[in-house]
Design an enzyme around this catalytic site. Structure first.
Site, PDB file in Angstrom:
ATOM      1  N   HIS A 221       4.672 -51.456   2.527  1.00  9.26           N
ATOM      2  CA  HIS A 221       5.625 -50.861   1.585  1.00  9.26           C
ATOM      3  C   HIS A 221       6.326 -49.639   2.189  1.00  9.26           C
ATOM      4  O   HIS A 221       5.830 -49.005   3.125  1.00  9.26           O
ATOM      5  CB  HIS A 221       4.916 -50.455   0.285  1.00  9.26           C
ATOM      6  CG  HIS A 221       3.851 -49.409   0.495  1.00  9.26           C
ATOM      7  ND1 HIS A 221       4.141 -48.068   0.633  1.00  9.26           N
ATOM      8  CD2 HIS A 221       2.502 -49.513   0.589  1.00  9.26           C
ATOM      9  CE1 HIS A 221       3.030 -47.390   0.793  1.00  9.26           C
ATOM     10  NE2 HIS A 221       2.008 -48.248   0.779  1.00  9.26           N
ATOM     11  N   GLU A 295      -4.228 -52.298  -2.036  1.00  5.37           N
ATOM     12  CA  GLU A 295      -4.771 -51.364  -1.050  1.00  5.37           C
ATOM     13  C   GLU A 295      -6.262 -51.151  -1.305  1.00  5.37           C
ATOM     14  O   GLU A 295      -6.775 -51.396  -2.406  1.00  5.37           O
ATOM     15  CB  GLU A 295      -4.008 -50.030  -1.127  1.00  5.37           C
ATOM     16  CG  GLU A 295      -4.471 -48.947  -0.166  1.00  5.37           C
ATOM     17  CD  GLU A 295      -4.376 -49.360   1.312  1.00  5.37           C
ATOM     18  OE1 GLU A 295      -5.144 -50.250   1.713  1.00  5.37           O
ATOM     19  OE2 GLU A 295      -3.581 -48.747   2.058  1.00  5.37           O
TER      20      GLU A 295
END
Length: 425
Positions: A221, A295
C-alpha cells in the site's frame, strides 16, 4: 474455448434406498445421502469452481449446497439437467414391473410408459451444454450436479463411451457404475468433449494437480499517516497521505499495460484505498478482500513509535512473535500467508496475471516462507544495493509454475518498476 467439467451425481435418496424409480419425481436425501454429499464436498474442497450448475430436483440442489458451502458461488439451476422422465413408472419399485423396466432401460426409451425417448434426452443434454458453454469463459472450471441415468447418457452421447461394458465391470467389482455422490471429469476443447475420468465414489476420487502458470504482482500500500509518523500499525489503520495516493497512482500506471484477471487485497483501509486506485487502471478486473492478507497484528505494540522499540520489534518479527502481547504468533502469520497464496493460485486459471495488495510484513513473510530469505538478509541485500527493501507502493513479482514459486523481482519502488518495464520494451 476450453472448459473443464466435474459431474457429480446426487447423494442417496429415500427412493434410492427403497428401490423406487425417480426421474422427474423427487425424494429427500437419506442420512447416507447426506454423508455422501459431505464426502463429495470434502473430496472437492481443493478444487476451485468458476460456475456451478444444478438440476432443478431437490436431491441435486441439496447435494450442490453441500459442495457450494463457503465458496461464495450460487448454484445455477438449468431445467435441462433434470433426470430422465420415466413416465407412469415414476415412483414404482423396480421389482414391481421388472420386465418392462428392464426393457425400457435396455433401449434407453421410456416412451412406452409415457416417459422420454433417448432422442429427447440427448436433445436436452445438447441444449444444457450449449447453454453452459455460452455463459462461461475460456478456462472456466465448472461443476454439474445432476443424476445417474442422465450421467450414463452423457457418457454415451458426448464421449461415445461403452457404458454397458463399464457398468458390467463395475458390478463385477461390487460397485455401482454411477455411485451416489460420485465424481466424473471431462473437458470441452476445440469443439470436442473428452472424458478425463470415469465416475468414482467421493472417497476414491483423487484430484489431479493442475499444470498451470500464474503471475502474481504483489503491491505494498501507499504511504499512510502512521508510516509518516514512524508508528507501528498492524491491525490498526491510518489513512493514506497525499504521497501515498501518488505512490499508488504511479504503481497503477506502471502496471496499466498488464491484463489482470483479478485482484486480492487486505481489507485494512490503507490497502483497500490503494486497491481502489489500482482498479481504476483495470476496469474489467474482478477484485475482492481477503482477510489472510492483513498486516501482522502486533497487539500492545500497535501505535508505538518504532525507533523507541527498534531492537525488540526486530527480534519479535524474527523469532518471538507477538502472542504474549495480544498479537499473532509467527506460526499463525505463516499459516495464513501461505493459505492466502494457496487460495490465489487455486482460483487462478493458467497464465493469468493476479494483483495482490497487502503490507510490508506480509511481503517479508512471503520472502521467508516461500523463498527461505530471512528478514535480516532481505534488508541487508537491499541496503547493499542502495535500495529500499519494502517501499510504499512497491511492486514485487512472483511466478507460480506447476507447483513451484519463483521470485521474478524483489520489491521495487513504483518508479523503479515503471522504469524497468519500459526498459524491457
Amino acid at each position: 474455448m476450453k472448459i473443464k467439467f466435474w459431474y457429480v451425481r446426487h447423494g442417496e435418496t429415500l427412493f434410492n434406498r427403497k428401490g423406487r424409480l425417480q426421474g422427474t419425481c423427487d425424494s429427500p436425501l437419506s442420512q447416507t445421502g447426506i454423508l455422501e454429499a459431505e464426502e463429495t464436498a470434502a473430496a472437492l474442497k481443493n478444487v476451485y469452481f468458476d460456475r456451478i450448475f444444478v438440476s432443478p430436483a431437490g436431491r441435486a440442489r441439496a447435494t450442490a449446497a453441500y459442495i457450494a458451502e463457503g465458496r461464495g458461488i450460487e448454484p445455477e439451476v438449468i431445467d435441462d439437467l433434470h433426470e430422465m422422465d420415466f413416465g407412469r413408472l415414476e415412483g414404482s419399485r423396480f421389482a414391481s414391473h421388472p420386465d418392462e423396466v428392464r426393457h425400457c432401460f435396455d433401449i434407453r426409451d421410456f416412451s412406452s410408459a409415457n416417459g422420454e425417448t433417448l432422442f429427447e434426452v440427448e436433445h436436452r443434454i445438447d441444449h444444457a451444454m450449449r447453454t453452459i458453454r455460452q455463459s462461461c469463459k475460456d478456462g472456466d472450471r465448472v461443476l454439474i450436479v445432476s443424476h445417474g441415468m442422465l450421467e450414463s447418457l452423457f457418457m454415451v452421447h458426448l464421449f461415445n463411451f461403452d457404458f454397458r461394458k463399464f457398468d458390467d465391470e463395475r458390478h463385477a467389482e461390487g460397485r455401482s457404475g454411477i455411485p451416489n455422490g460420485g465424481i466424473m471429469t471431462f473437458e470441452f476443447d476445440e469443439n470436442q468433449y473428452k472424458l478425463l475420468s470415469t465416475p468414482v465414489e467421493p472417497t476414491a476420487y483423487k484430484p489431479e494437480k493442475e499444470k498451470k502458470t500464474v503471475h502474481i504482482y504483489f503491491v505494498r500500500h501507499g504511504e499512510c499517516r502512521f508510516n509518516l509518523f514512524h508508528r507501528m500499525q498492524g491491525g490498526c489503520d491510518s489513512r493514506l497521505t497525499e504521497t501515498g495516493v501518488h505512490q499508488a497512482e504511479i504503481a497503477g500506471d506502471a502496471l496499466r499495460d498488464i491484463d489482470f484477471a483479478r485482484m486480492y487485497y487486505s481489507p485494512l483501509g490503507r490497502a483497500e484505498k490503494t486497491a481502489e486506485i489500482l482498479a481504476q487502471y483495470h476496469p474489467d478486473m474482478t477484485w475482492k478482500a481477503m482477510d489472510d492478507l492483513k498486516e501482522v497484528f502486533v497487539g500492545d505494540f500497535e501505535g508505538v513509535v518504532v525507533n523507541n522499540w527498534h531492537d525488540e520489534i526486530e527480534e519479535r518479527h524474527i523469532s518471538r512473535g507477538w502472542k504474549d502481547v495480544g498479537g499473532e504468533s509467527i506460526e499463525e502469520v505463516k499459516v495464513r500467508v501461505l493459505r492466502a497464496f494457496d487460495t490465489i493460485v487455486k482460483e487462478a486459471k493458467d497464465n493469468e496475471n493476479i494483483l495482490v495488495v497487502s503490507h510490508r510484513n506480509v511481503y517479508v513473510n512471503v520472502m521467508r516462507d516461500l523463498f527461505n530469505i530471512a528478514r535480516p538478509d532481505l534488508f541487508e541485500m537491499a541496503r547493499k544495493a542502495g535500495k529500499q527493501a519494502t517501499p510504499n507502493g512497491g511492486i514485487c513479482r512472483i511466478d507460480y509454475v506447476e507447483g513451484k514459486y519463483t521470485l521474478v523481482d524483489f520489491m521495487k519502488t513504483p518508479e523503479d518498476y515503471w522504469n524497468s518495464l519500459r526498459t524491457k520494451k
